[in-house]
Design an enzyme around this catalytic site. Structure first.
Site, short mmCIF file in Angstrom:
data_model
loop_
_atom_site.label_atom_id
_atom_site.label_comp_id
_atom_site.label_asym_id
_atom_site.label_seq_id
_atom_site.Cartn_x
_atom_site.Cartn_y
_atom_site.Cartn_z
N GLU A 264 0.72 -1.27 0.12
CA GLU A 264 0.21 0.13 -0.01
C GLU A 264 0.88 1.31 -0.26
O GLU A 264 2.11 1.30 0.72
CB GLU A 264 -0.81 -0.07 1.44
N HIS A 282 -8.33 1.19 1.72
CA HIS A 282 -7.94 0.92 3.50
C HIS A 282 -9.00 2.04 4.17
O HIS A 282 -8.53 3.02 4.87
CB HIS A 282 -6.47 1.31 3.73
#
Length: 533
Positions: A264, A282
């Site tokens: 990420e 997220h």
């Protein structure tokens, strides 16, 4: 006393900043600093506390510059951005806020399950594009389906509860879930193999550890029921994303919904672009309520620790509530003094084992915290920078075995602590208690009963129980201008082994110790120093 100083290097709410200020803590709010690791390293040495979210990376190199740092507080549950091992070695407590975003994250998992069951994102995009593809988006009901929950802790438990409300059958895999707890939650506890075979939907709610990494590996994904749908709102790295993409393409897996990814921010991923795969960036904790809750919680926790010593939601230190801190304060100090005594007496011998006995009232306290304080007291003789956080790690690295025993009240004292240290040459032991005045006392050394108040500067001697000991000690201290605040004697038996412990107002000079040695009366003469506030 100088007020503690906290740096906030990520975005936190103004209310959280105000909590620090209202508690009398000096706070610097620099929400963009976490992205600049060089600048962070340059200034972190000025702070006692660091409040972060996910942008700030607390690495070993940052910690090397953080000589004053006592606590890192993460507003949120995940602490992958903090090197907890390095923090422990540096004596820095790492806290998170596991409860502030539980409901939000659980609700997101349920929402993702609905979305993938009914293909809502793709249907929405199609409709926005002016198409009317009603027959293309055939979904499935959740009612009556089996949900497999991997990890039935705080968030997983809420998901179980919500799923039962949707009339789903819930099976849970969690090694720490007892049969009694599972029954209370009204879920069926199963092993992972059974869950994979039975579940129509699988949702993950575990942290990323060596044990959970790739828990849904290619091998395990191939064991799942055909048509299964996978939801991951926990941590990237729990699922083999390439294997899942292959099984989605083959049709074995009917759909997936992911809020977290192995890398990420996720700019490229095997799951992207596949049909019936719902992806969000997220967002599990991204509600206004959750963001406010975790920010306020981390500010309160850090303030409590810096001002009162209360430890809440720490990942590398036993938790001590504010109430416990008030009651246990003198006992934690006693544990430190006992450890310090033993450490100073064995500073030239390697320690093999530390055996700790808690008696009566002491046995009912937070023994993990007392252990940490006692081990820290011992380790300080090796490294003055050791504290309650780093001490257990250092002891483990040195191969020191620590054992704890607790027992009901067994003597005249309501409670006491006794520590015995084993070295290759001998065993040394000391016991202590806390009197009603809140002051720690040494009550036994080498099995000899005493009653000694603990002072900053002390002198310990051993000798045969013969006349002249008190005179020699008193005269020598007087001749050298050393004032005796408290004088304690003890003996095993008449004319047998005896000890003396002097609490003095200033350090005993080497010349005084030499004069005592010249008398020939003393077997051991040892100056001691304790951290007494």
């Amino acid at each position: 006393m100088t007020a503690p100083k906290v740096l906030i290097s990520d975005s936190l709410s103004d209310a959280a900043v105000q909590i620090f200020r209202d508690r009398g803590i000096d706070v610097d709010f620099m929400p963009e600093l976490g992205k600049d690791k060089e600048k962070l390293a340059e200034i972190i040495g000025n702070y006692d506390g660091l409040a972060i979210r996910s942008a700030t990376k607390v690495t070993p190199s940052i910690l090397e510059h953080a000589k004053k740092l006592k606590v890192v507080g993460r507003a949120g549950i995940g602490t992958d951005n903090v090197d907890k091992e390095a923090a422990s070695k540096a004596g820095v407590i790492v806290m998170n806020t596991p409860f502030g975003n539980m409901i939000t994250t659980a609700e997101h998992a349920i929402a993702m399950m609905f979305a993938v069951a009914r293909q809502i994102p793709e249907a929405s995009a199609s409709t926005h594009a002016g198409k009317w593809e009603k027959s293309k988006f055939m979904g499935v009901e959740l009612t009556g389906k089996t949900l497999g929950v991997i990890g039935a802790g705080n968030i997983g438990g809420i998901v179980c509860d919500r799923a039962r409300g949707l009339k789903m059958k819930v099976v849970a895999y969690d090694p720490f879930l007892s049969e009694e707890k599972a029954e209370k939650m009204q879920v069926e506890k199963v092993d992972l193999e059974t869950l994979l075979k039975r579940a129509d939907f699988i949702t993950l709610h575990v942290p990323l550890t060596d044990q959970t990494r790739n828990i849904l590996s290619r091998e395990n994904l191939e064991k799942t029921k055909k048509g299964v749908r996978i939801i991951n709102c926990a941590r990237g790295g729990l699922v083999d994303e390439q294997a899942l993409a292959d099984l989605l393409t083959s049709g074995h897996v009917a759909g997936a919904a992911f809020d977290v990814f192995a890398e990420e921010p996720a700019k490229d991923n095997p799951l992207f672009g596949l049909p019936n795969v719902v992806c969000t960036p997220h967002l599990g904790a991204s509600t206004s309520e959750a963001q406010e809750n975790v920010a306020l919680q981390v500010a309160e926790q850090m303030s409590n620790y810096l001002l009162t010593g209360a430890v809440e939601n720490a990942l590398n230190m036993p938790s001590v509530t504010a109430e416990e801190a008030k009651i246990m304060g003198p006992w934690i100090k006693l544990a430190d003094h006992l450890g310090s005594f033993i450490g100073q007496m064995t500073d030239d011998e390697p320690i093999k084992a530390i055996n700790i006995l808690y008696d009566g009232y002491a046995s009912e306290m937070n023994l993990e915290a007392l252990n940490c304080s006692l081990i820290a007291g011992i380790m300080k003789s090796i490294n003055p920078d050791v504290n309650m956080v780093s001490a257990p790690t250092i002891a483990k690295e040195r191969g020191i075995k620590v054992s704890t025993t607790n027992q009901e009240q067994s003597g005249a004292f309501e409670g006491y602590i006794k520590v015995t240290v084993v070295t290759p040459k001998r065993e040394r032991s000391i016991a202590g208690t806390v009197f009603s005045d809140g002051k720690p006392r040494f009550i036994q050394i080498k099995g000899i009963n005493i009653d000694a108040e603990v002072g900053r500067h002390m002198l310990y001697t051993t000798n045969e129980d013969v006349p002249g000991i008190i005179g020699a000690l008193g005269k020598t201290m007087g001749d050298m201008g050393v004032n005796i605040a408290n004088f304690t004697l003890g003996r095993a038996a008449a004319r047998g082994e005896a000890i003396a412990l002097l609490y003095v107002d200033e350090p005993v000079p080497a010349e005084a110790r030499a004069k005592l040695a010249e008398t020939g009366l003393f077997k051991q003469i040892k100056p001691l120093q304790f951290d007494v506030v």
